[in-house]
Structure formats: structure tokens, C-alpha cells
Design a protein around this motif. Structure first.
Motif, PDB file in Angstrom:
ATOM      1  N   ALA A   1      18.960 -44.270 -10.542  1.00  0.00           N
ATOM      2  CA  ALA A   1      19.724 -43.656 -11.632  1.00  0.00           C
ATOM      3  C   ALA A   1      20.260 -44.730 -12.567  1.00  0.00           C
ATOM      4  O   ALA A   1      20.191 -44.604 -13.789  1.00  0.00           O
ATOM      5  CB  ALA A   1      20.861 -42.813 -11.068  1.00  0.00           C
ATOM      6  N   ALA A   2      20.788 -45.828 -11.982  1.00  0.00           N
ATOM      7  CA  ALA A   2      21.316 -46.911 -12.814  1.00  0.00           C
ATOM      8  C   ALA A   2      20.202 -47.564 -13.611  1.00  0.00           C
ATOM      9  O   ALA A   2      20.417 -48.070 -14.719  1.00  0.00           O
ATOM     10  CB  ALA A   2      22.021 -47.943 -11.943  1.00  0.00           C
ATOM     11  N   ALA A   3      18.980 -47.547 -13.037  1.00  0.00           N
ATOM     12  CA  ALA A   3      17.850 -48.206 -13.692  1.00  0.00           C
ATOM     13  C   ALA A   3      17.277 -47.378 -14.825  1.00  0.00           C
ATOM     14  O   ALA A   3      16.632 -47.920 -15.727  1.00  0.00           O
ATOM     15  CB  ALA A   3      16.750 -48.495 -12.661  1.00  0.00           C
ATOM     16  N   THR A   4      17.511 -46.059 -14.800  1.00  0.00           N
ATOM     17  CA  THR A   4      16.819 -45.176 -15.742  1.00  0.00           C
ATOM     18  C   THR A   4      17.039 -45.508 -17.226  1.00  0.00           C
ATOM     19  O   THR A   4      16.072 -45.532 -17.984  1.00  0.00           O
ATOM     20  CB  THR A   4      17.159 -43.707 -15.413  1.00  0.00           C
ATOM     21  N   PRO A   5      18.289 -45.763 -17.681  1.00  0.00           N
ATOM     22  CA  PRO A   5      18.444 -46.117 -19.104  1.00  0.00           C
ATOM     23  C   PRO A   5      17.637 -47.369 -19.466  1.00  0.00           C
ATOM     24  O   PRO A   5      16.981 -47.415 -20.509  1.00  0.00           O
ATOM     25  CB  PRO A   5      19.942 -46.371 -19.260  1.00  0.00           C
ATOM     26  N   PHE A   6      17.666 -48.387 -18.588  1.00  0.00           N
ATOM     27  CA  PHE A   6      16.881 -49.604 -18.831  1.00  0.00           C
ATOM     28  C   PHE A   6      15.396 -49.275 -18.891  1.00  0.00           C
ATOM     29  O   PHE A   6      14.666 -49.708 -19.772  1.00  0.00           O
ATOM     30  CB  PHE A   6      17.092 -50.626 -17.705  1.00  0.00           C
TER      31      PHE A   6
END
Lengths: 303, 366
Positions: free
Chosen positions: A13-18
Motif C-alpha cells: 500500500a505504501a509503495a502504490t503511489p510510488f
């Protein structure tokens, strides 16, 4: 839940914007266009999605509108940089400043308000595995982003569209001689990248941390651009890089909760410091950068 | 053929000679275009466009008190932009001037914070010198990463700017916080001798404006008259030719970044030793990013930058006016800045190209 499980469960989830923003930038760069406006494109997408979700329009509409708005702004970039052949660095910076300004302008009366995120979807059996089970309980956007990653990888590996995009980026003159509309392909690649940046911003504002604060993108657009370099323009490595940054931003959270005595400012700058260090390590291997780099990146095309 | 071509769209055709006339009229045309676009936006937002126009673009010049504030803001923008323009002409894109500005402010503040009792006329000049050093040190990290590790200077300098902002927060919330400051994130107020002397009595304009003017003159001599400046420009325009001529690329990168860092560091030092009088969070109001626009809008030329710095400073003051009198959010200034640079980039396309309608273009396109 221990720290490892916490990081594994939240990493995607934290990686998704990146990931979304970097995939969009990858497509634009593969076509030979360096769009440095990603931070502003994400900010615009974030505020548009937030306003729509806050007004009760729902997440689907929020994401669609964010994608459209950011694609529209990226077309402004395309008209100036590709149509008028302006310096791509300057045009990208200007687009980014414009996007951040518009986002602050539109979001002014929504400052510090919150919305509801999205429910998680668990994969049966897999999510019951100890320790790594958390990886398989994610919201729908994460699952769709993983599908998009595979689709973009397959597009470059197996389809003619992927080949045309790469030809336009590698050698626009040859591509033109073969009859491909170089500028039209670049416009499409930039608009696609803009839409993905809009989705990335939307995810950050209405799913990952569902609240609005001016400047909430906090450099993630720039890190996404760096990720394309880290991944040496390869989809699979960009995915791994995005996971690394997801883990880094979570590890700093985990460190705070376990009471590790590190100043919060140091933890906030951790992703930036990691970017600087990794950029140095990867870039110092000049052969690697040359191998997969895009030959005409950033250069205007005129027939 | 360009994206602008199509059955009904004109073609951009390369001119035989670059047009000097267009180069000179491009900035005012861009300003007019950006003004029109933004007034349209204000109408959509339900604001009175005449009132906003008056507050934003006229009022800064109508009274001496507000014009002196424009001059005060011109100082840092002029300094940073002159430093950046030298790098941009060498195609070294230092976009992290904001970070070098912050480090300049931090380094300069160390003197009055560590020696609050010190007196003497040596304090403010040494603050400026140490500030310039701080900016140069921060920029040298980018130079090292670019020259030794081949890393992209755009990304590294920007990441370092974000780190600098966190470093400032750390100092102001921790070791350098004013113990009697009611927990506000700011340092103690500096002593009298740590302040740059006032230049124009009755205003806040101080001697650092003279420093910025002197730096501009030096930039002009360096870029237009010196061999080192010439080498930098050749490196930017024709990197291969510069290589054959034996001009060292690494040296050009170091020089560009150090000049940019010194200028931004000076500006940061002058800000804390000038209008602020203490180290605080609001020192970073985006001068480092605005200066990029100032540099381009001034055609990357030392003389042009003087005018564009004045314009950008007026926009800041005008934006504050419009916030009070027309209830316009401050973010409108950023929107104006971004659209101004985009308009300018479109306008200068006509220095090298002219429009030709399709039916007339047959046979003349290369």
C-alpha cells in the motif's frame, strides 16, 4: 504483530503511489520525454480525488476525475515541450509548480478534513500464511496497480505498441521514416503518464492517508522519477524499487512505535536520503545506465 | 512537422536567423498572456478581476512603502537567480537552491545563536560569508554525486532541498529552539550587530540588496567577458565541441554548482540577518524554486534577470495585497508563477521558429 509483519503487510500500500507514478513516468521516458512535473501532477490528482470523495461522489469517480485532470495538465506540458519544442526540464518544472499551485488553491477549504478509505480484500488461503500472510490482504487499488505493472511489462515485452513507443524514444528519426507519428505517440505517452500520476495522487489522498493537507505528496513524485532511473527503465526493477520505498517509509513508522530514539525529522528524511544513496550507487555503474537508457530522452524532435 | 500541425493548424518552421526582437518582446508578451489566463481563473473563482489585477500588479508600484517591500524581496531572488542562470547556461540543472538557501540561513545563524553576547561590526559580514560557505557546502554534495557518481543533479539537489527543510525543523524544534519562545519553532532574536545595516532609511531595505547588485555585475562580467564563463557556455551549447577543445566537464559542473550554492547561501544568510532577525520555519517561502522561474524569465542573462527578479518580487507583494483586499488565496501566486514560465517558454519558441500555414508551407519545410 511484530515489526516485520507490520512492514510486510503495509509495504504494498505504501509503495502504490510510488509505483503508479513511476510506471507513468516510465512510459513517457521510454517514448523519449522527460516529464519533471510528476510532483505537481500527483498533487492535482490528489486534491481532485479528495474533493470528489469528500462531496460523496465515491472513490471510482474520484480516481477517474483525478486521472483526467492530471492527464489534462500533462497535455499542457506536452503542448509546450513537444508542440513548441521548449526545454523539457524547464517545462516540467513549470508544470509541476502550476500543479502544486492549483492543488493548494482548490484544496484550501478542505485543509485537514478526512474521508473514508477503502476496505481490504483478502486472497483466500494465502492471507492465512503466517508472517507473510499480510501481503495478501490489500485494497482493490493495490491489486489493480499490480495488474497494471504486469500489463505494462507485457506491453513493452510482447506488443507492437510497446515496440513503437521504444522506437520513438530510441531513434525518433528512424521511427518517423518508418511512418510512425513520433509526436502523436509522445503526446499519448505523456497523457498516459499524467493519468497514472493522477491515480497515484488520488491513492495517496483518499486511500493511503485519507485526509487532505497542502503539500501532502511530500516529494513522492520526485522519488518516482528517481525510481525510473533506479529501475534502469525496466518495469520489474521499478516495481522492486517501489517496494523498497514502501518498506522504507513504513520502517520509519515502525521505528517510532517501537520507541527507537531517533528524531522524527531524521525519519521523515529517510526516503530522501535513501534516494540520494541509491541514486549514487546505481548511477556510478555507467554501463548499466547506458544499456537500458533511452537515447533521445529530453531532446525535442523536429523533422 | 509538429504536434501543432494538422489540417487546420499552422506549422512551426525554423527561422534562418534567431530573432532578437522576439527575444526582447517575449517576456512582456508572456506576462500579458499569463495575466489574461489568471484573470480568467479569478473570474471562475468568483473574484472581481479588476480588483485582483489592481492589487496584484499595480499596487506594488503605486506607493513607496510597498515598492520598498518589493525591493526587499528582490534581493534574495536576484542573488539566487543569477547563480542558477550560470549553471543553467552550462546545462547543469541545480533545482535545489531552496536547500542551499536554508543551509546558508542555518550556517549564518550559528554565530548569533552560539555567541549571543558578541558585539562589533564584524558579526553581520562574517554571517554572510559563513552563509555563503554553507550554501556552497550543500551544493558540493550534489556536485560530488554528479561528477564522481554520475548521478542526475536535478534529483540529487532536489532531494537535498527536502532534507534541508527537515534539518531546519530539527534545529528549530530541538537544540536551537528559543527557550523563552513559548514553544514556537524559532530561534532567539539576534543581537543588533548581527543585523545587516539598513540601506534606505525608513524602509526595511538593507545592504544585502547592494550585495545582490554587485553579484549581478560580477555574473555579467563572468559570463559575457571571461574565458571561464565562455567555456561554461560552450559546454552547455555544444558539449562535444567543449570536450574536443579540452574543456573539463567535471570542472564546469563543480563551478556551476558552487556558484549557485554561494549565491543561494548568501541569500539565506541575508534573510535571517535582515528582515527576519532570527532563524524560523518561514525562511523557506519557496525563493529557491521561484528563482528558477526568475532565471528563465530573464533569458538566463544577467541584465534580463534584474528585471525578472523585480517582477517576481512584485508578484509576491501583490499576492499578499490580493489576499487582503480581494480574498485571494496565497496559492494563486504559485499558479501565476507556473503559468508565467509556461507562457514564456511558448513565447520564446518564436525566437527560433515562425508559424506558417500549411498550404503555404509546401516545399519550404526541410
Amino acid at each position: 504483530m511484530n515489526a516485520v509483519e507490520f512492514v510486510l503487510a503495509g509495504m504494498l500500500a505504501a509503495a502504490t503511489p510510488f509505483l503508479l507514478a513511476a510506471l507513468g513516468e516510465l512510459v513517457a521516458e521510454r517514448a523519449g520525454v522527460l516529464n519533471l512535473g510528476v510532483e505537481g501532477l500527483m498533487a492535482l490528482g490528489a486534491v481532485i480525488a479528495f474533493i470528489i470523495v469528500y462531496q460523496g461522489g465515491g472513490h471510482l469517480l474520484g480516481f477517474l476525475a483525478a486521472g483526467l485532470a492530471s492527464a489534462a495538465l500533462s497535455l499542457v506540458f506536452a503542448v509546450v515541450a513537444l508542440g513548441f519544442r521548449a526545454n523539457q526540464v524547464a517545462t516540467g518544472l513549470a508544470t509541476g509548480i502550476l500543479g502544486q499551485g492549483l492543488s493548494a488553491l482548490f484544496g484550501k477549504s478542505f485543509e485537514s478534513l478526512t474521508v473514508k478509505g477503502l476496505p481490504k480484500v483478502s486472497l483466500p488461503w494465502l492471507s492465512d500464511i503466517p508472517v507473510i500472510g499480510g501481503l495478501f490482504t490489500q485494497d482493490i487499488v493495490v491489486w489493480l496497480s499490480l495488474a497494471a505493472t504486469v500489463a505494462i511489462w507485457a506491453m513493452f515485452a510482447y506488443t507492437k505498441t510497446g515496440l513503437v513507443i521504444r522506437a520513438v524514444g530510441e531513434n525518433p528519426k528512424a521511427a518517423r521514416a518508418l511512418g510512425y507519428p513520433v509526436i502523436a505517440v509522445r503526446f499519448a505517452a505523456v497523457a498516459f503518464g499524467g493519468a497514472l500520476a493522477g491515480f497515484a495522487g488520488a491513492y495517496a489522498a483518499v486511500v493511503y492517508t485519507p485526509l487532505w493537507a497542502d503539500g501532502m505528496i511530500a516529494g513522492r513524485g520526485w522519488i518516482a522519477i528517481a525510481l525510473v532511473v533506479f529501475g534502469t527503465w525496466l518495469t520489474s526493477r521499478i516495481f522492486l524499487g517501489a517496494c523498497l520505498f514502501g518498506a522504507v517509509s513504513l520502517a520509519s513508522l515502525a521505528a517510532q512505535t517501537t520507541g527507537l530514539d531517533v528524531s522524527s525529522q531524521l525519519l521523515s528524511s529517510l526516503p530522501y536520503l535513501v534516494t540520494i544513496v541509491v541514486l549514487g550507487i546505481i548511477s556510478s555503474n555507467r554501463r548499466l545506465l547506458k544499456l537500458n537508457g533511452v537515447a533521445s530522452l529530453g531532446e525535442p524532435f523536429e523533422q | 512537422m509538429s504536434a501543432l500541425s494538422g489540417p487546420f493548424l499552422p506549422l512551426l518552421v525554423r527561422r534562418e536567423h534567431a530573432s532578437l526582437t522576439v527575444k526582447l518582446v517575449a517576456p512582456p508578451v508572456a506576462l500579458a498572456l499569463a495575466t489574461l489566463l489568471n484573470l480568467g481563473l479569478y473570474i471562475l473563482m468568483g473574484r472581481d478581476p479588476v480588483a485582483v489585477f489592481h492589487a496584484m500588479l499595480l499596487e506594488p508600484f503605486l506607493s513607496w512603502s510597498s515598492f520598498s517591500e518589493v525591493l526587499l524581496k528582490t534581493g534574495p531572488l536576484l542573488l539566487i537567480a543569477q547563480g542558477l542562470a550560470i549553471g543553467f547556461r552550462a546545462k547543469v540543472f541545480n533545482i535545489g537552491a531552496e536547500g542551499q538557501f536554508i543551509l546558508g540561513a542555518i550556517f549564518a545563524s550559528a554565530i548569533p545563536i552560539w555567541f549571543p553576547q558578541a558585539t562589533g561590526q564584524w558579526i553581520w559580514p562574517s554571517m554572510l560569508v559563513i552563509g555563503a560557505l554553507g550554501g556552497a557546502l550543500w551544493a558540493s554534495l550534489t556536485a560530488f554525486w554528479r561528477v564522481k557518481l554520475n548521478a542526475n543533479e536535478i534529483l540529487v539537489s532536489l532531494m537535498l532541498a527536502l532534507v534541508a527543510a527537515q534539518l531546519l525543523n530539527y534545529l528549530l524544534l530541538g537544540p536551537w529552539k528559543d527557550p523563552n519562545g513559548f514553544n514556537f519553532p524559532q530561534s532567539v532574536m539576534f543581537q543588533y550587530d548581527a543585523m545587516v545595516p539598513i540601506l534606505i532609511p525608513g524602509t526595511r531595505v538593507n545592504v544585502s540588496l547592494l550585495v545582490a547588485c554587485a553579484f549581478s555585475l560580477a555574473a555579467w562580467v563572468f559570463m559575457q567577458r571571461s574565458f571561464a564563463g565562455y567555456k561554461l557556455q560552450v559546454g552547455g551549447l555544444a558539449p562535444r565541441a567543449a570536450g574536443y577543445a579540452g574543456f573539463n566537464e567535471g570542472r564546469a559542473i563543480w563551478l556551476s554548482l558552487l556558484i549557485g550554492g554561494i549565491a543561494a547561501g548568501l541569500a539565506g544568510a541575508a534573510e535571517v540577518a535582515g528582515p527576519l532577525g532570527q532563524l524560523q520555519r518561514s525562511i523557506s517561502t519557496g525563493y529557491g524554486y521561484a528563482a528558477i522561474i526568475v532565471a528563465y524569465l530573464g533569458g538566463l542573462h544577467p541584465v534580463g534577470i534584474v528585471f525578472s527578479a523585480l517582477l517576481m518580487a512584485a508578484l509576491y507583494i501583490g499576492g499578499d495585497n490580493a489576499m487582503v483586499s480581494a480574498n485571494l488565496p496565497v496559492a494563486a501566486v504559485r499558479v501565476f508563477q507556473g503559468s508565467l514560465l509556461l507562457s514564456y517558454l511558448v513565447a520564446i519558441a518564436f525566437v527560433r521558429y515562425r508559424l506558417e500555414w500549411r498550404h503555404a508551407a509546401h516545399g519550404s519545410t526541410p
